[in-house]
Design a protein around this motif. Structure first.
Motif, PDB file in Angstrom:
ATOM      1  N   ARG A 176     -36.656   4.877  32.850  1.00 11.86           N
ATOM      2  CA  ARG A 176     -36.091   4.420  33.916  1.00 11.86           C
ATOM      3  C   ARG A 176     -34.764   4.963  34.312  1.00 11.86           C
ATOM      4  O   ARG A 176     -34.773   5.432  35.463  1.00 11.86           O
ATOM      5  CB  ARG A 176     -35.703   2.882  33.599  1.00 11.86           C
ATOM      6  N   ASP A 177     -34.081   5.507  33.172  1.00 12.26           N
ATOM      7  CA  ASP A 177     -32.664   6.092  33.479  1.00 12.26           C
ATOM      8  C   ASP A 177     -33.092   7.456  34.383  1.00 12.26           C
ATOM      9  O   ASP A 177     -32.390   8.094  34.811  1.00 12.26           O
ATOM     10  CB  ASP A 177     -31.941   6.478  32.289  1.00 12.26           C
ATOM     11  N   ALA A 178     -34.326   8.183  33.953  1.00 11.83           N
ATOM     12  CA  ALA A 178     -34.644   9.344  34.702  1.00 11.83           C
ATOM     13  C   ALA A 178     -35.395   9.409  36.243  1.00 11.83           C
ATOM     14  O   ALA A 178     -35.682  10.079  36.676  1.00 11.83           O
ATOM     15  CB  ALA A 178     -35.565  10.302  33.839  1.00 11.83           C
ATOM     16  N   GLY A 179     -35.439   8.005  36.457  1.00 13.49           N
ATOM     17  CA  GLY A 179     -35.716   7.630  37.828  1.00 13.49           C
ATOM     18  C   GLY A 179     -37.406   7.367  37.850  1.00 13.49           C
ATOM     19  O   GLY A 179     -37.845   7.565  38.751  1.00 13.49           O
ATOM     20  N   PHE A 180     -38.025   6.831  36.670  1.00 13.69           N
ATOM     21  CA  PHE A 180     -39.213   6.647  36.700  1.00 13.69           C
ATOM     22  C   PHE A 180     -39.632   5.281  35.949  1.00 13.69           C
ATOM     23  O   PHE A 180     -38.720   4.693  35.698  1.00 13.69           O
ATOM     24  CB  PHE A 180     -40.109   7.846  35.773  1.00 13.69           C
ATOM     25  N   VAL A 181     -41.001   4.808  36.229  1.00 14.81           N
ATOM     26  CA  VAL A 181     -41.326   3.585  35.725  1.00 14.81           C
ATOM     27  C   VAL A 181     -42.269   3.799  34.432  1.00 14.81           C
ATOM     28  O   VAL A 181     -43.040   4.450  34.353  1.00 14.81           O
ATOM     29  CB  VAL A 181     -41.953   2.628  36.556  1.00 14.81           C
ATOM     30  N   PRO A 182     -41.758   3.411  33.357  1.00 12.71           N
ATOM     31  CA  PRO A 182     -42.411   3.154  31.997  1.00 12.71           C
ATOM     32  C   PRO A 182     -43.747   2.644  32.205  1.00 12.71           C
ATOM     33  O   PRO A 182     -43.823   1.320  32.413  1.00 12.71           O
ATOM     34  CB  PRO A 182     -41.452   2.943  30.992  1.00 12.71           C
ATOM     35  N   VAL A 183     -44.923   3.451  31.365  1.00 14.63           N
ATOM     36  CA  VAL A 183     -46.182   2.526  31.343  1.00 14.63           C
ATOM     37  C   VAL A 183     -46.469   2.678  29.924  1.00 14.63           C
ATOM     38  O   VAL A 183     -47.035   3.783  29.499  1.00 14.63           O
ATOM     39  CB  VAL A 183     -47.299   3.528  32.272  1.00 14.63           C
ATOM     40  N   PRO A 184     -46.239   1.874  29.226  1.00 15.23           N
ATOM     41  CA  PRO A 184     -46.698   1.818  27.744  1.00 15.23           C
ATOM     42  C   PRO A 184     -48.123   1.772  27.592  1.00 15.23           C
ATOM     43  O   PRO A 184     -48.804   0.986  28.222  1.00 15.23           O
ATOM     44  CB  PRO A 184     -45.871   0.420  27.279  1.00 15.23           C
ATOM     45  N   LEU A 185     -48.453   2.655  26.697  1.00 16.08           N
ATOM     46  CA  LEU A 185     -50.056   2.745  26.394  1.00 16.08           C
ATOM     47  C   LEU A 185     -50.502   2.273  25.187  1.00 16.08           C
ATOM     48  O   LEU A 185     -51.582   2.333  24.833  1.00 16.08           O
ATOM     49  CB  LEU A 185     -50.159   4.128  26.506  1.00 16.08           C
ATOM     50  N   GLY A 186     -49.335   1.925  24.226  1.00 16.40           N
ATOM     51  CA  GLY A 186     -49.513   1.447  22.678  1.00 16.40           C
ATOM     52  C   GLY A 186     -48.953   2.295  21.910  1.00 16.40           C
ATOM     53  O   GLY A 186     -48.096   2.992  22.073  1.00 16.40           O
ATOM     54  N   PRO A 207     -47.199   3.346  38.578  1.00 16.32           N
ATOM     55  CA  PRO A 207     -47.633   2.854  37.451  1.00 16.32           C
ATOM     56  C   PRO A 207     -48.886   2.032  37.369  1.00 16.32           C
ATOM     57  O   PRO A 207     -49.591   2.140  36.343  1.00 16.32           O
ATOM     58  CB  PRO A 207     -46.606   1.619  37.446  1.00 16.32           C
ATOM     59  N   ALA A 208     -49.201   1.498  38.503  1.00 14.57           N
ATOM     60  CA  ALA A 208     -50.683   0.819  38.682  1.00 14.57           C
ATOM     61  C   ALA A 208     -51.757   1.954  38.424  1.00 14.57           C
ATOM     62  O   ALA A 208     -52.869   1.692  37.865  1.00 14.57           O
ATOM     63  CB  ALA A 208     -50.873  -0.163  39.913  1.00 14.57           C
ATOM     64  N   GLY A 209     -51.599   3.151  39.088  1.00 16.16           N
ATOM     65  CA  GLY A 209     -52.550   4.157  39.134  1.00 16.16           C
ATOM     66  C   GLY A 209     -52.483   4.799  37.749  1.00 16.16           C
ATOM     67  O   GLY A 209     -53.853   5.142  37.073  1.00 16.16           O
ATOM     68  N   LEU A 210     -51.497   4.835  36.927  1.00 19.35           N
ATOM     69  CA  LEU A 210     -51.671   5.397  35.556  1.00 19.35           C
ATOM     70  C   LEU A 210     -52.417   4.296  34.634  1.00 19.35           C
ATOM     71  O   LEU A 210     -53.199   4.676  33.973  1.00 19.35           O
ATOM     72  CB  LEU A 210     -50.225   5.638  34.827  1.00 19.35           C
ATOM     73  N   ARG A 211     -52.163   3.086  34.951  1.00 18.17           N
ATOM     74  CA  ARG A 211     -52.743   2.020  34.044  1.00 18.17           C
ATOM     75  C   ARG A 211     -54.256   2.102  34.456  1.00 18.17           C
ATOM     76  O   ARG A 211     -55.289   2.103  33.451  1.00 18.17           O
ATOM     77  CB  ARG A 211     -52.130   0.740  34.372  1.00 18.17           C
TER      78      ARG A 211
END
Length: 216
Positions: A176-186, A207-211
């Motif tokens: 987040r501090d780098a300007g992105f949204v984290p998408v945890p994968l496990g 994020p929705a596209g990555l998920r």
């Protein structure tokens, strides 16, 4: 290991290249203290000086010892030797692996040089048994790390993975501090999507596209 994500951190970046430099700039701008580790820290003077008092350059060993969170951003062929050298200094510290074991198959596809049965995150964790390891920033094209994080902050997703909840939380904060949204994968064993040939490697999306691409 710092798990208090409401405070600024001492971050070490091992490898001041196309991944380490833009992320370090993001984190220094966010208020963290950043040390750029290099085999020749003197060559980083012209890069570090404009970043102000929150950034400096040092040798690899000093960088590892002085930091509570360490980003691995060296070329993958150099990683094994570096981890052998610094495993003791990295013990107990969150280590974020942003490296890519990238190779190209005979038919021109990206593949992992460590094999399809082992993720890069698990490979690194096996070499750092005393450090909580996470994966992040490894699938995102490095030439876009600065521009996408500054021009469209918190629009683009970055995949993360860790077996350690504290390391995962710290990593998500730094995404987040780098300007992105984290998408945890496990966990690290489930992070093959981030590796060369994986579903997210080289993929830039929301994020929705990555998920969706990762099947989450």
């Amino acid at each position: 290991m710092n798990t208090n994500t409401n405070t600024n951190m001492d971050i070490g970046i091992l490898g001041a290249g196309n991944i380490g430099r833009p992320l370090g700039r993001h984190w220094a701008a966010a208020g963290h203290r950043v040390t750029f580790g290099s085999r020749d820290p003197g060559r980083l003077g012209s890069f570090v000086e404009p970043l102000g008092g929150r950034a400096r350059a040092a040798a690899y060993a000093e960088t590892a010892e002085a930091s509570e969170v360490v980003l691995l951003a060296v070329p993958h062929p150099a990683l094994d030797g570096l981890l052998r050298q610094l495993a003791g200094a990295l013990a107990g510290k969150t280590v974020i692996d942003a490296t890519s074991p990238i190779g190209v198959s005979d038919d021109g596809l990206f593949v992992s040089v460590i094999g399809a049965d082992l993720t890069q995150g698990s490979w690194t964790a096996g070499r750092l048994p005393d450090s909580p390891v996470a994966r992040a920033f490894c699938h995102f094209p490095d030439e876009l790390l600065w521009s996408r994080g500054t021009r469209q902050p918190h629009f683009w997703g970055v995949g993360t993975a860790s077996d350690d909840p504290g390391a995962g939380k710290v990593t998500e904060t730094l995404v987040r501090d780098a300007g992105f949204v984290p998408v945890p994968l496990g966990g690290l064993k489930e992070s093959s999507a981030l590796d060369p040939g994986g579903a997210l490697f080289g993929y830039v999306s929301t994020p929705a596209g990555l998920r969706a691409a990762a099947g989450l």
